[in-house]
Scaffold this active site. Structure first.
Site, PDB file in Angstrom:
ATOM      1  N   HIS A   1       0.845  -1.200   0.000  1.00 46.90           N
ATOM      2  CA  HIS A   1       0.000   0.000   0.000  1.00 46.90           C
ATOM      3  C   HIS A   1       0.875   1.244   0.000  1.00 46.90           C
ATOM      4  O   HIS A   1       2.099   1.160   0.061  1.00 46.90           O
ATOM      5  CB  HIS A   1      -0.980  -0.009   1.174  1.00 46.90           C
ATOM      6  CG  HIS A   1      -0.349   0.000   2.532  1.00 46.90           C
ATOM      7  ND1 HIS A   1       0.357  -1.074   3.044  1.00 46.90           N
ATOM      8  CD2 HIS A   1      -0.313   0.953   3.498  1.00 46.90           C
ATOM      9  CE1 HIS A   1       0.781  -0.787   4.261  1.00 46.90           C
ATOM     10  NE2 HIS A   1       0.390   0.444   4.551  1.00 46.90           N
TER      11      HIS A   1
ATOM     12  N   HIS B   1       1.364   3.902   2.048  1.00 50.03           N
ATOM     13  CA  HIS B   1       1.944   4.593   3.198  1.00 50.03           C
ATOM     14  C   HIS B   1       3.471   4.608   3.098  1.00 50.03           C
ATOM     15  O   HIS B   1       4.091   3.617   2.703  1.00 50.03           O
ATOM     16  CB  HIS B   1       1.490   3.949   4.506  1.00 50.03           C
ATOM     17  CG  HIS B   1       0.033   4.142   4.767  1.00 50.03           C
ATOM     18  ND1 HIS B   1      -0.667   3.386   5.677  1.00 50.03           N
ATOM     19  CD2 HIS B   1      -0.865   5.015   4.238  1.00 50.03           C
ATOM     20  CE1 HIS B   1      -1.933   3.782   5.698  1.00 50.03           C
ATOM     21  NE2 HIS B   1      -2.077   4.762   4.839  1.00 50.03           N
TER      22      HIS B   1
ATOM     23  N   ASP C   1       5.863   4.380   5.144  1.00 48.57           N
ATOM     24  CA  ASP C   1       6.662   3.381   5.857  1.00 48.57           C
ATOM     25  C   ASP C   1       6.654   2.024   5.157  1.00 48.57           C
ATOM     26  O   ASP C   1       7.274   1.067   5.634  1.00 48.57           O
ATOM     27  CB  ASP C   1       6.197   3.241   7.308  1.00 48.57           C
ATOM     28  CG  ASP C   1       4.766   2.742   7.432  1.00 48.57           C
ATOM     29  OD1 ASP C   1       3.952   3.068   6.551  1.00 48.57           O
ATOM     30  OD2 ASP C   1       4.454   2.048   8.415  1.00 48.57           O
ATOM     31  N   HIS C   2       5.969   1.942   4.002  1.00 54.84           N
ATOM     32  CA  HIS C   2       5.990   0.734   3.173  1.00 54.84           C
ATOM     33  C   HIS C   2       6.485   1.019   1.759  1.00 54.84           C
ATOM     34  O   HIS C   2       6.940   0.095   1.078  1.00 54.84           O
ATOM     35  CB  HIS C   2       4.605   0.093   3.124  1.00 54.84           C
ATOM     36  CG  HIS C   2       4.148  -0.456   4.434  1.00 54.84           C
ATOM     37  ND1 HIS C   2       4.180  -1.800   4.743  1.00 54.84           N
ATOM     38  CD2 HIS C   2       3.661   0.166   5.534  1.00 54.84           C
ATOM     39  CE1 HIS C   2       3.729  -1.985   5.971  1.00 54.84           C
ATOM     40  NE2 HIS C   2       3.401  -0.805   6.471  1.00 54.84           N
TER      41      HIS C   2
ATOM     42  N   HIS D   1      -7.560  -1.152   5.179  1.00 51.19           N
ATOM     43  CA  HIS D   1      -6.508  -0.285   5.724  1.00 51.19           C
ATOM     44  C   HIS D   1      -6.312   0.909   4.794  1.00 51.19           C
ATOM     45  O   HIS D   1      -6.239   2.053   5.231  1.00 51.19           O
ATOM     46  CB  HIS D   1      -5.221  -1.088   5.878  1.00 51.19           C
ATOM     47  CG  HIS D   1      -4.107  -0.318   6.526  1.00 51.19           C
ATOM     48  ND1 HIS D   1      -4.152   0.082   7.847  1.00 51.19           N
ATOM     49  CD2 HIS D   1      -2.925   0.132   6.034  1.00 51.19           C
ATOM     50  CE1 HIS D   1      -3.042   0.745   8.134  1.00 51.19           C
ATOM     51  NE2 HIS D   1      -2.286   0.796   7.049  1.00 51.19           N
TER      52      HIS D   1
ATOM     53  N   ASP E   1      -0.113  -4.349   6.042  1.00 54.55           N
ATOM     54  CA  ASP E   1      -0.805  -3.894   7.258  1.00 54.55           C
ATOM     55  C   ASP E   1      -2.223  -4.449   7.356  1.00 54.55           C
ATOM     56  O   ASP E   1      -3.055  -3.912   8.092  1.00 54.55           O
ATOM     57  CB  ASP E   1      -0.857  -2.365   7.302  1.00 54.55           C
ATOM     58  CG  ASP E   1       0.455  -1.763   7.781  1.00 54.55           C
ATOM     59  OD1 ASP E   1       1.374  -2.518   8.116  1.00 54.55           O
ATOM     60  OD2 ASP E   1       0.565  -0.513   7.808  1.00 54.55           O
TER      61      ASP E   1
ATOM     62  N   HIS F   1       4.809  -5.488  10.353  1.00 49.68           N
ATOM     63  CA  HIS F   1       5.287  -4.851  11.586  1.00 49.68           C
ATOM     64  C   HIS F   1       5.566  -5.895  12.658  1.00 49.68           C
ATOM     65  O   HIS F   1       4.974  -6.975  12.665  1.00 49.68           O
ATOM     66  CB  HIS F   1       4.255  -3.860  12.137  1.00 49.68           C
ATOM     67  CG  HIS F   1       4.109  -2.621  11.323  1.00 49.68           C
ATOM     68  ND1 HIS F   1       4.825  -1.467  11.566  1.00 49.68           N
ATOM     69  CD2 HIS F   1       3.304  -2.343  10.259  1.00 49.68           C
ATOM     70  CE1 HIS F   1       4.470  -0.533  10.689  1.00 49.68           C
ATOM     71  NE2 HIS F   1       3.555  -1.048   9.883  1.00 49.68           N
TER      72      HIS F   1
END
Length: 424
Positions: free
Chosen positions: A211, A213, A215-216, A268, A292, A330
């Site tokens: 996705h 975001h 942090d990905h 998400h 996520d 995570h």
């Protein structure tokens, strides 16, 4: 008596004093007569014919008569004090109830920050990218070798290498060891991923992004520029940075012997994808890279969907085999299992897994992968069909007896409780 006094005065003091005394007596007599006339008039004017008391002499002190105690005075005083206090208490109580309702409403919306400025700034502007860069610098300084110690899994010609990045994220390299080709999943720290590529001596040919975001997806730019033939895969609905090859549900990416299927799992984010590595070509277990959507004993927040959407996505995962390995985005295992113990305190499978996780984390070892079979036994977000959870937390059957409605409501309540548990 007055006449005797006057006569005596006349004899003893003379004519002058006698005239003075006669004047005094005449004035006193006139005053008395006037007073009598006033009393007579008042008695005639009174409707009841009662005589009014004579006025007291100015020289006398007035002493008021004590009244008896009024038994209703205490009641009136209590009412005068209690009524406004009761109103105030009602207002304060109503305000607290309203606050609780607002909190529940926000939790039931499951923190849909997509409609708020904060989430929009993070996902749709360069301010989110700058925030991600700051997170990256801090994590590199704090964890120069990664937040956790990880172990690769080697199968028949296939290697899965977890790469700890940021403060609790995982990126992955999926390597065809025969062709020396690699696929990177969610490479948020391009430096750490590149170091693993060089250490393994492989060629990066594809990036799979679950996705949008940061942090990905934050490493997409640097890695795609460094590796010119590298393709970036992801959902076109999600705004993946530097996307070159859009994917839809059930699309397959082939790299060497690797056959990786994309599964649409919105909730998400609108275009969230998970990736399933087929285990058949290398005679091993399938591997699910869940981003996520799903964690060890947990699931992601519903930022761009609702409980029904997330339930459908989790059911997509539940349809896979029990031996499928779960590689989450995570390291949340210890926290998630702690929450699972709150909602299912008598779950022995959860207790055993928690003991193992705690031993791992004491040595800063990673906890992935688990298996979907394990997750079904202790992950409350995959257990919305469980009668014990439904009786403890669920709202009961839906208005039409729809089981999916009840499960979605239970999932929503679990997510609300999880958010509260995390904030404590």
């Amino acid at each position: 008596m007055a006449a005797v006094v006057a006569a005596t005065a006349l004899k003893g003091r003379g004519a002058r004093n006698a005239r003075v005394l006669r004047g005094i007596l005449a004035g006193a007599t006139a005053n008395k007569a006037s007073h009598n006339r006033t009393r007579a008039l008042q008695s005639h004017s009174s409707p009841e014919g009662k005589e009014e008391p004579e006025p007291l002499s100015p020289e006398l002190e007035y002493i008021p008569r004590k009244r008896g105690k009024n038994p209703m005075k205490a009641v009136g005083l209590a009412w005068a004090i209690g009524f406004p206090c009761g109103i105030l208490l009602f207002i304060l109580t109503k305000r607290e109830v309203d606050k609780d309702r607002v909190k529940q409403m926000k939790a039931r919306q499951n923190m849909r920050l997509s409609n708020t400025g904060e989430y929009s700034l993070y996902t749709r502007t360069w301010l989110g990218y700058l925030f991600y860069r700051q997170q990256l610098r801090r994590a590199r300084n704090r964890y120069p070798k990664g937040h956790s110690k990880t172990q690769p899994r080697l199968f028949n010609g296939v290697k899965v290498l977890p790469i700890p990045v940021l403060s609790d994220n995982y990126s992955y390299l999926i390597i065809d060891t025969q062709a020396q080709l690699a696929v990177a999943v969610d490479p948020s720290d391009p430096r750490a991923v590149q170091a693993s590529i060089e250490k393994e001596g492989v060629t990066l040919v594809a990036i799979l992004c679950t996705h949008k975001h940061w942090d990905h997806s934050g490493g997409n730019r640097d890695l795609s520029r460094r590796h010119r033939d590298c393709r970036v895969y992801g959902s076109p609905q999600d705004g993946i940075p530097y996307l070159t090859h859009p994917l839809c549900h059930q699309d397959v990416v082939s790299v060497g012997r690797l056959q990786i299927r994309a599964l649409a799992t919105p909730g998400h984010t609108q275009g969230h994808l998970v990736y399933l590595l087929d285990g058949e070509p290398y005679k091993g277990p399938s591997c699910l890279f869940s981003g996520d959507l799903l964690f060890l004993s947990g699931c992601g927040r519903t930022f761009e969907g609702n409980a029904e959407t997330m339930l459908s996505s989790l059911d997509t995962v539940l349809g896979l085999g029990d031996d499928t390995l779960l590689w989450p985005g995570h390291e949340y295992a210890e926290e998630n299992l702690g929450f699972a113990g709150v909602v299912e305190p008598e779950n022995l499978a959860r207790e055993r897994k928690m003991q193992w996780v705690q031993r791992q984390r004491l040595e800063r070892k990673g906890t992935c992968p688990s298996t979907l079979g394990e997750e079904r036994s202790y992950n409350p977000f995959l257990r919305t069909h469980c009668l014990a959870l439904q009786e403890a937390l669920g709202p009961g059957p839906g208005p039409t007896g729809d089981d999916d409605y009840s499960r979605a409501q239970l999932l929503e309540e679990l997510r609300r409780l999880k958010d509260m548990h995390k904030s404590k």
